[in-house]
Design an enzyme around this catalytic site. Sequence first.
Site, PDB file in Angstrom:
ATOM      1  N   ASP A  68     -11.396   2.174   3.605  1.00  0.00           N
ATOM      2  CA  ASP A  68     -11.674   0.738   3.487  1.00  0.00           C
ATOM      3  C   ASP A  68     -13.182   0.461   3.462  1.00  0.00           C
ATOM      4  O   ASP A  68     -13.599  -0.660   3.161  1.00  0.00           O
ATOM      5  CB  ASP A  68     -11.103  -0.004   4.710  1.00  0.00           C
ATOM      6  CG  ASP A  68      -9.799  -0.719   4.404  1.00  0.00           C
ATOM      7  OD1 ASP A  68      -9.584  -1.087   3.241  1.00  0.00           O
ATOM      8  OD2 ASP A  68      -9.016  -0.918   5.347  1.00  0.00           O
ATOM      9  N   GLN A 123      -5.173  -1.763   9.403  1.00  0.00           N
ATOM     10  CA  GLN A 123      -4.961  -3.068   8.776  1.00  0.00           C
ATOM     11  C   GLN A 123      -5.580  -4.175   9.631  1.00  0.00           C
ATOM     12  O   GLN A 123      -5.372  -4.227  10.841  1.00  0.00           O
ATOM     13  CB  GLN A 123      -3.451  -3.309   8.582  1.00  0.00           C
ATOM     14  CG  GLN A 123      -3.108  -4.563   7.805  1.00  0.00           C
ATOM     15  CD  GLN A 123      -3.600  -4.546   6.357  1.00  0.00           C
ATOM     16  OE1 GLN A 123      -3.638  -3.504   5.715  1.00  0.00           O
ATOM     17  NE2 GLN A 123      -3.992  -5.696   5.852  1.00  0.00           N
ATOM     18  N   LYS A 146       0.845  -1.200   0.000  1.00  0.00           N
ATOM     19  CA  LYS A 146       0.000   0.000   0.000  1.00  0.00           C
ATOM     20  C   LYS A 146       0.878   1.248   0.000  1.00  0.00           C
ATOM     21  O   LYS A 146       0.604   2.213  -0.720  1.00  0.00           O
ATOM     22  CB  LYS A 146      -0.940  -0.019   1.221  1.00  0.00           C
ATOM     23  CG  LYS A 146      -2.019  -1.084   1.098  1.00  0.00           C
ATOM     24  CD  LYS A 146      -2.811  -1.332   2.367  1.00  0.00           C
ATOM     25  CE  LYS A 146      -3.735  -2.538   2.156  1.00  0.00           C
ATOM     26  NZ  LYS A 146      -4.526  -2.913   3.323  1.00  0.00           N
TER      27      LYS A 146
HETATM   28  N1  GUN Z   1      -6.948  -7.314   5.700  1.00  0.00           N
HETATM   29  C1  GUN Z   1      -7.206  -8.051   4.594  1.00  0.00           C
HETATM   30  N2  GUN Z   1      -7.705  -7.268   3.621  1.00  0.00           N
HETATM   31  C2  GUN Z   1      -7.759  -6.015   4.130  1.00  0.00           C
HETATM   32  C3  GUN Z   1      -8.187  -4.775   3.603  1.00  0.00           C
HETATM   33  O1  GUN Z   1      -8.634  -4.632   2.460  1.00  0.00           O
HETATM   34  N3  GUN Z   1      -8.070  -3.714   4.437  1.00  0.00           N
HETATM   35  C4  GUN Z   1      -7.605  -3.825   5.712  1.00  0.00           C
HETATM   36  N4  GUN Z   1      -7.570  -2.733   6.462  1.00  0.00           N
HETATM   37  N5  GUN Z   1      -7.216  -4.951   6.220  1.00  0.00           N
HETATM   38  C5  GUN Z   1      -7.294  -6.055   5.432  1.00  0.00           C
END
Ligand code: GUN
Length: 285
Positions: free
Chosen positions: A120, A97, A53
């Site tokens: 998200d 996350q 990211k």
């Molecule tokens: N863990 C697995 N996929 C994601 C996601 O798209 N966003 C976040 N914040 N955590 C994750």
Amino acid sequence: MAILIDGKDVAAKVRAELREEVETMAKERKKRPALAVILVGEDPASQIYVRNKQRACEDVGILSEIYTLGENVSQESLEYIINSLAERRDIDGILLQMPLPKGLDPVKALKCIPPEKDVDAFHPDNVGHIMRGDYRFLPCTPAGVMELLRRYDIDISGKECVVIGRSDIVGKPMAMMLLHSGGTVTICHSKTRNLAEHTRRADILVSAVGKAGFVTADMVKDGAVVIDVGINRNADGKICGDVDFAAVEPKASYITPVPGGVGPMTVAMLMKNTVKAAEISQKTY
Ligand code: GUN
């Protein structure tokens, strides 16, 4: 022979489009979108996702700040950090996350993220908007699937869509998005009886299970569109999806590979949401 849905290529196109938008924003408004990412603990997969990211932000011209917290951080400290980021006018998007280490309450923490910075789309307000279909943000992975279907001109309206998996991050929002696009949607999960009877009806089959080789050729209708959201390791330690690709590919009309299918789209859609969050904050302040 199926047409291969090239997520790497589509993600690169999405990122190139966003790069232009970001540069225009930087020139005309003297502002770049900014994303704060919070990683709690040392889960190796999460560390890789966060690094990806951060790299994507650099690639697109988005500013990023990464906060790495120990796995023993208290709920109070975690919420204090999120609240501080929530108040900062220079931060447009906040991402926590997942999964959080045991002992931390993810929903309580997610509620500290202002919905307009929730890139998200995990905040309960945003989850509600997804249900109604009047959303600002869409969760990145299912939004990435929708973008792939759109860019390959795959029509959803009136189609039988079967989603395997009922997670908050993928399965449930995926089903809602397919529904809003006119699909007739079935959600299958670990308690579903006669799974193959459902999946064999699918014109569009989305698997988000997390088990290598889970979707076998006998579960797939001839000519189906097969979308593989799984990221697993096979017996040889190689990255693979949920779908037995070699056996299913000859039956499908379109199929996503793993790696190089849905995976790259998730990060591209996060970038898209962050640019959108910056546009929202520009209007608000
Ligand atoms: N863990 C697995 N996929 C994601 C996601 O798209 N966003 C976040 N914040 N955590 C994750």
